[in-house]
Write a protein that holds these residues in place. Structure first.
Motif, short mmCIF file in Angstrom:
data_model
loop_
_atom_site.label_atom_id
_atom_site.label_comp_id
_atom_site.label_asym_id
_atom_site.label_seq_id
_atom_site.Cartn_x
_atom_site.Cartn_y
_atom_site.Cartn_z
N UNK A 125 60.44 36.09 48.01
CA UNK A 125 60.80 35.67 49.17
C UNK A 125 61.17 34.36 49.36
N UNK A 126 60.64 33.40 48.91
CA UNK A 126 60.99 31.84 49.30
C UNK A 126 62.24 31.11 48.37
N UNK A 127 62.89 32.12 47.18
CA UNK A 127 63.90 31.38 47.18
C UNK A 127 65.68 31.44 47.13
N UNK A 128 65.52 32.15 48.88
CA UNK A 128 66.27 32.19 49.57
C UNK A 128 66.18 30.45 50.05
N UNK A 129 64.73 30.25 50.47
CA UNK A 129 64.97 28.73 51.46
C UNK A 129 64.86 27.83 50.38
N UNK A 172 72.03 31.54 40.50
CA UNK A 172 71.30 31.77 39.98
C UNK A 172 70.42 32.61 40.60
N UNK A 173 69.90 33.63 39.24
CA UNK A 173 69.05 34.90 39.59
C UNK A 173 68.08 34.11 38.94
N UNK A 174 66.35 35.33 39.60
CA UNK A 174 65.18 35.13 38.91
C UNK A 174 65.03 36.75 38.03
#
Length: 655
Positions: free
Chosen positions: A623-627, A616-618
């Motif tokens: 910063x919180x997407x990896x979490x 998935x890409x945004x």
């Protein structure tokens, strides 16, 4: 070297396909009493202490306080025993509030429980060290906080090895505590049997004198305040209903037996200790716990010649108390990660908190609870009064919501429930008790730590709603993808597609999950980038066992059958579009290792195979997407590149 060190700390991996795995990792009633009941029983080390101190000079009210404590334990334990009957899948207060009061109230209960279990860990460790430091000279006081942090690190390492291992290791400590306290309480009562009638007589007359001189309202308020300050006594009662999934089958019966063991032992121990304070005329001493004072009054003068046997008894009992308090911290490590995992399954928390390690432990949850406990200790400097106040507030938020939910259930379904009046009486009484304790604690101790637990819990609730909002937006995007791609026209399977696959032909190995537009997007992207090149398609899935499906043999079987059905749908779809197709499936706890092994096997059979995975890409990477979203495709790609196997990550935009 890192792998060997991890194996040394965590132990050997478990096989999720072992048909006996649930028998091996589950707890019988006695072990559950040790692992889950230790929190309740150990609270007798600080709950009666705080309650008795709150009486001040009015110790004659202790008899009423003992009766109120016993009744409260009885009511709450019966209520939570009923909870096990109605919610045999576990989840405790979070699940009850979610099902009976709605998801938004459920997340409030869940966050209160999470903070509660962090404080369970911090309070138990701090109180345990308080017991030990009662035996030491004042010069050792500056080292107490350091010792607490070291103990907590040790508990983190122990819990990474698994539930049953941690409980079995600590069982002898529990047994020593029980026998030491049976001896202490028994001697306090039977050794002072002659003074028991005098104590009852004097307490009654002093009570009447207090009413006459102060008035009923001030005396009632003083008693209620002491009752509320001793709220730490009841803090572990909910642990069994929260941890039902780790109990041996039949779980409901095992859970009820565990609850009965815990409630009975807690009522006897807490009430007996407080009665011992009264019989021996114990009063607080600087730098000492009330239990040290009681033991000193009972055994301080015992000696055989020059051997001070009384000092030895005091040491053994307080060391047993400290050790059991460290065992009680296990409740935070056992139930906290499970609540966190349940909330992750419901998308209130990052999904990675639902993942299990190869020791079948929610490792991320263990780390979070442990390090949050260390932060609580450092902030409060190990002050047990402040920790117990914070702890009690969160416990009774959950208790109150649970009792409210169950009371509402019995009122709403009274036409279908013949026992609704008796059940409503239990849960209604419990609700009144819990709200009373919560209110008095908040008012009395708001400036002494109450405000902090309210702020921390509120922040956790806000974080949950932000996380849920992100996942809901993502689901909406994926739903649009499904509506677009799953509606593509299909044709009957061609005869060529049903022929055996050519091992020497170019083969696309496609990593997928459930049958959805997300997976179809993979196929279309491959066809767009390599038109007509790949003749074979092999769909692979690493069916990850997480806390949502690691609840029994039936759930594991359902996971395998659902995964297989999804893969067969992909194979059918591919054949209907002219591709030769097959599938592979792996079941375990570590997706990266499973995919790596499956791809290596496929490459041995199909040398021209190439792996494709989606990511998935945004539009705006936060910063919180990896979490919130794991980096599994990149980890797999790095491993396979080292093995010389080609792999490509396909970008998929849904937001």
């Amino acid at each position: 070297m890192t792998g060997k060190l991890t194996r040394f700390i965590e132990g050997k991996p478990r096989d999720v396909n072992d048909p006996q795995i649930f028998h091996h990792v589950s707890l019988v009633a006695f072990l559950a009493w040790v692992g889950l009941g230790a929190d309740g029983l150990s609270s007798s080390s600080y709950g009666p202490d705080e309650a008795y101190r709150a009486l001040g000079g009015h110790t004659h009210l202790a008899l009423m306080l003992i009766l109120m404590t016993a009744i409260t334990i009885l009511v709450i334990s019966i209520a939570y025993s009923n909870l096990i009957q109605h919610f045999p899948g576990g989840g405790g207060g979070y699940l009850v509030a979610t099902k009976l009061l709605g998801p938004r109230i459920g997340v409030v209960s869940g966050c209160a429980l999470l903070v509660d279990y962090v404080l369970t860990i911090a309070t138990s460790v701090a109180s345990g060290c308080d017991q030990l430091w009662s035996l030491m000279p004042p010069s050792m006081l500056p080292y107490k906080l350091t010792a607490e942090v070291i103990v907590l690190f040790g508990l983190i390492m122990l819990n990474l090895r698994g539930v049953k291992e941690s409980v079995t290791f600590l069982m002898p400590i529990f047994v020593v505590f029980v026998f030491a306290h049976i001896w202490m309480i028994g001697y306090a009562i039977f050794g002072h049997m002659g003074t028991v009638p005098v104590v009852f007589h004097d307490s009654w007359h002093e009570f009447k004198f207090s009413i006459a001189s102060l008035g009923f309202a001030p005396v009632a308020f003083l008693l209620l305040r002491a009752y509320s300050m001793g709220a730490g006594t009841y803090t572990g009662i909910e642990a069994v209903s929260n941890g039902v999934t780790m109990l041996r089958e039949p779980r409901v019966r095992t859970g009820k037996r565990t609850m009965a063991l815990m409630a009975g032992s807690l009522a006897i121990t807490a009430g007996g200790i407080m009665f011992g304070y009264l019989l021996t005329d114990s009063h607080p001493a600087p730098g000492k716990t009330m239990n040290w004072v009681l033991l000193a009054n009972l055994f301080g003068t015992w000696h055989i010649g020059h051997l001070k046997i009384g000092v030895l008894i005091i040491m053994i009992t307080l060391i047993a108390e400290a050790a059991l308090l460290f065992v009680a911290a296990q409740t935070g490590f056992l139930d906290g990660p499970r609540i966190l995992a349940n909330m992750a399954v419901d998308s209130w928390m990052p999904h990675r908190f639902a993942q299990l390690s190869d020791r079948l432990v929610t490792k991320n949850g263990v780390f979070l609870m442990g390090f949050a406990g260390i932060a609580a200790l450092l902030y409060t400097r190990g002050d047990i009064t402040m920790l117990v106040t914070m702890y009690s507030i969160n416990v009774f938020i959950t208790f109150s919501l649970t009792e409210l939910g169950m009371a509402r259930h019995w009122i709403k379904d009274r036409a279908k429930e013949p026992r609704w009046k008796s059940q409503l009486a239990i849960h209604g009484t419990g609700l009144v008790m819990c709200v009373t304790i919560l209110t008095i604690n908040l008012v009395e101790k708001f400036a002494e730590g109450g405000w902090l637990t309210a702020v921390v819990t509120s922040v956790a609730i806000v974080i949950c709603f932000v996380v849920r909002s992100h996942y809901d937006d993502l689901k909406l995007g994926l739903k649009r993808l499904d509506e677009t791609l799953l509606a593509l026209p299909i044709q009957p399977e061609s005869p060529e597609a049903l022929e055996p696959m050519d091992p020497n032909a170019p083969t696309a190995v496609i990593g997928v999950a459930g049958f959805s537009g997300y997976g179809i997007h993979h196929i279309l992207s491959i066809h767009k980038q390599f038109p007509g090149y790949f003749k074979n398609m092999i769909f692979i899935t690493a069916a990850v066992v997480d806390s949502g499906n690691f609840k029994g043999t039936d759930e594991m079987g359902r996971l395998e059958s659902e995964t297989k059905a999804s893969l067969e749908q992909y194979v059918t779809w591919a054949r209907q579009h002219g591709f030769k197709a097959d599938y592979r499936i792996g079941i375990g706890t570590e997706a990266v290792a499973m995919v790596e092994d499956m791809v290596k096997e496929i490459v041995n059979e199909f040398p021209r195979a190439m792996l494709f995975m989606g990511k998935l890409i945004f539009r705006e990477e936060k910063w919180f997407h990896r979490l919130l979203h794991n980096e599994t495709p990149f980890a797999i790609q790095r491993r396979l590149q080292f093995e010389g196997i080609n792999s490509t990550i396909l970008p998929i935009r849904v937001l």
